[in-house]
Scaffold this motif. Structure first.
Motif, mmCIF file in Angstrom:
data_model
loop_
_atom_site.group_PDB
_atom_site.id
_atom_site.type_symbol
_atom_site.label_atom_id
_atom_site.label_comp_id
_atom_site.label_asym_id
_atom_site.label_seq_id
_atom_site.Cartn_x
_atom_site.Cartn_y
_atom_site.Cartn_z
ATOM 1 N N GLU A 48 0.985 -1.324 -0.409
ATOM 2 C CA GLU A 48 0.166 -0.105 -0.035
ATOM 3 C C GLU A 48 0.875 1.265 0.044
ATOM 4 N N ILE A 49 0.412 1.737 -1.041
ATOM 5 C CA ILE A 49 1.886 3.175 -1.117
ATOM 6 C C ILE A 49 0.397 4.666 -1.230
ATOM 7 N N ALA A 50 0.065 5.192 -0.492
ATOM 8 C CA ALA A 50 0.062 6.675 -0.608
ATOM 9 C C ALA A 50 1.219 7.904 -1.252
ATOM 10 N N VAL A 51 0.465 8.309 -2.449
ATOM 11 C CA VAL A 51 0.888 8.962 -3.292
ATOM 12 C C VAL A 51 0.951 10.708 -3.783
ATOM 13 N N ASN A 52 1.696 11.511 -3.282
ATOM 14 C CA ASN A 52 0.547 12.981 -4.681
ATOM 15 C C ASN A 52 0.733 12.519 -6.352
ATOM 16 N N GLU A 53 0.080 12.936 -6.884
ATOM 17 C CA GLU A 53 -0.585 12.718 -8.070
ATOM 18 C C GLU A 53 0.867 12.484 -8.800
ATOM 19 N N SER A 54 1.565 12.942 -8.666
ATOM 20 C CA SER A 54 2.775 13.901 -9.753
ATOM 21 C C SER A 54 3.390 11.909 -9.393
ATOM 22 N N PHE A 55 3.307 11.607 -8.276
ATOM 23 C CA PHE A 55 4.677 9.957 -8.204
ATOM 24 C C PHE A 55 3.399 8.646 -8.921
ATOM 25 N N VAL A 56 2.267 9.241 -8.826
ATOM 26 C CA VAL A 56 1.518 8.229 -9.172
ATOM 27 C C VAL A 56 2.554 6.872 -10.773
ATOM 28 N N GLU A 57 2.397 7.758 -11.517
ATOM 29 C CA GLU A 57 2.324 6.732 -12.982
ATOM 30 C C GLU A 57 4.352 6.284 -12.825
ATOM 31 N N PRO A 58 5.134 7.170 -11.896
ATOM 32 C CA PRO A 58 6.383 5.971 -11.180
ATOM 33 C C PRO A 58 6.514 5.357 -10.401
#
Lengths: 411, 113
Positions: free
Chosen positions: B62-72
């Motif tokens: 489970e990883i919570a990320v900001n939008e800019s990190f979704v693709e990476p």
């Protein structure tokens, strides 16, 4: 006609039972070290060795190991224990039934091949394992056992001292471990992630069972309930304790903390090292043997092994061959006729020839066992293949080789 | 903010972690789960009784990320976990409503990083 001594017989039978317990003990010692997807494969390999080689031993193993013969191994005259009855056989033990000696030795023949499996843990096919072990017991264990302990064996005639199996057990199995680790190759993904032992309490339980069983292994090798059995018992406990302390101390010096895994490993190293000399040495040499055994095994597994890069997964070579070799040579240094008149004096008591004999025995056994293990491995590999495929290795041997799993996730 | 949930093969966990660190995704939660996808589970035998279609061990990230990190993050998981065989697992991306850091009461993007 030799008469059977009841005390001696009782002690040897109990000792045989103690040594039997070492094989399941070894299973837990090794089983705790592997990942949880492979523990049943380790337990099963140890357990099936107990079943398979118990039969092999009574059918022909005992005969080719111990039946009198001047050649490469023993004769076939004791096939299916023909002529091995309840009368004593004085060449080996004058006061116990011949079959008591035979069943005591059976337990050694069982645990020795089981020691090797630490080297190729987590990646060998079960079917190949069975064939490998049967061939190894026949062509490595039996001849070396005959050379050292059998009537007519050439190392025995040379005067080599191996009280309970430093050469016959630990060196043969330990060098076979190195040979198999080298040819089977590393486990997958090892560079990225060295797996942690999945259950250290099992390792400690196994160590405790091994230490307990080792009293039968070493003190039982006196083959009588006498003073030599007692001094072997004392030497065994002393060396195990010294080995455990010594490893704990090195952990502390090198890594700043003592560890349970290290202390248990040290005790096993001390036990393996004292095995060849147990009945020939007094207590101070036993302390020295245990202390030094842990020191050199520690260096072998934590410094040399990573540099050389072979994957002896559970350190069967690093603990058993190294400490076994040290123990056999140390016997040539410390042995004393005051402790055991049937033995010999070592180098420190003015008999350098004994050290030389020990050295020859070590050298020959290392070369022979290494070479024949390689040949056996290659034969099995070329016929049915030794290693599981990559997918099976990833899923674990429990599920792929046995269709079982040790632990459930839910419930 | 998105919550990325990935179900992967247990033995690929180390590879996936390595790829995630390389992509500078450092905050993850890992749990052991059982799963059953196209791979159909395995046969197990207990004292002769055969059980088929049992669930296989998987690892859930489970990883919570900001939008800019979704693709990476998705790319890193695929790079680490892919073997090309059935059973490699799946990635789910969910909208994340709210995120609070317990230590500081920070909320939202600040709390995620």
């Amino acid at each position: 006609m030799n008469t059977v001594n009841t005390g001696d017989t009782a002690w040897v039978l109990i000792s045989a039972a103690l040594v039997m317990l070492m094989t399941p003990g070894l299973a837990f010692f090794y089983g705790g070290m592997v990942r949880k997807k492979n523990i049943l494969s380790i337990l099963m390999q140890c357990f099936i060795v107990l079943c398979l080689l118990s039969i092999q031993w009574v059918v022909y193993g005992y005969s080719i190991s111990f039946a009198p013969n001047d050649g490469f191994w023993g004769g076939f005259q004791w096939f299916c224990l023909n002529g091995v009855g309840v009368e004593p056989y004085p060449d080996y033990a004058a006061t116990i039934p011949h079959q008591a000696f035979m069943i005591f030795q059976a337990m050694f023949a069982v645990i020795t091949p089981a020691l090797i499996l630490g080297a190729f843990a987590e990646r060998m096919k079960f079917s190949s394992f069975l064939i490998f072990i049967l061939l190894w017991a026949t062509f490595v264990y039996a001849p070396v056992c005959h050379w050292v302990w059998g009537t007519g064996g050439w190392l025995k005639k040379l005067g080599v001292l191996d009280f309970a199996g430093g050469i016959v057990v630990h060196i043969t199995a330990g060098i076979a471990a190195l040979a198999t680790a080298l040819v089977i190759g590393k486990r997958k993904n090892l560079e990225k992630n060295i797996p942690s032992p999945h259950n250290l309490p099992f390792v400690v339980l196994g160590t405790a069972l091994l230490w307990f069983g080792w009293f039968g292994f070493n003190a039982g090798s006196a083959l009588a309930a006498n003073g030599i059995a007692v001094s072997a018992f004392v030497a065994t406990n002393t060396a195990a304790a010294a080995g455990g302390l010594s490893w704990a101390l090195m952990d502390l010096i090198r890594n700043g903390r003592t560890t349970m895994f290290g202390t248990a490993s040290g005790a096993v190293a001390g036990l393996a090292a004292v095995t060849p000399g147990a009945g020939f040495i007094s207590v101070v040499p036993a302390i020295a043997i245990g202390l030094v055994a842990s020191l050199i095994c520690f260096i072998a597994v934590s410094v040399i092994k990573p540099k050389l890069g072979y994957d002896d997964s559970l350190d069967a070579f690093g603990v058993h061959c190294i400490s076994g070799t040290w123990g056999v040579l140390a016997t040539g240094l410390f042995a004393s006729k005051l402790v055991n008149p049937a033995g010999a004096d070592g180098l420190f008591l003015g008999n350098p020839k004994q050290f030389l004999i020990q050295l020859i025995a070590v050298g020959v056994t290392l070369v022979y066992a290494f070479a024949v293990t390689m040949i056996i491995y290659k034969i099995v590999d070329l016929t049915i293949g030794v290693r599981v495929d990559e997918k099976e290795e990833a899923m674990g041997l429990d599920l792929t080789q046995h269709h079982e799993r040790a632990y459930t996730v839910l419930e | 903010m998105k919550l990325v949930i990935a179900i992967i093969q247990p033995h690929k966990l180390e590879d996936v972690k390595k790829e995630l660190y390389a992509a500078e995704v450092n905050l993850i939660t890992v749990s052991e789960v059982l799963g059953h996808g196209q791979q159909k589970g395995v046969t197990e035998i207990y004292r002769g009784a055969k059980e088929t279609g049992n669930l296989l061990r998987k690892v859930r990230l489970e990883i919570a990320v900001n939008e800019s990190f979704v693709e990476p993050t998705i790319k890193a998981i695929i790079k680490g976990a892919k073997t090309g065989n059935v059973g490699d697992g799946k990635i789910f991306v969910l909208d994340l409503g709210r995120c609070v850091r317990i230590r500081t009461n920070e909320e939202g993007s600040l709390a995620i990083g």
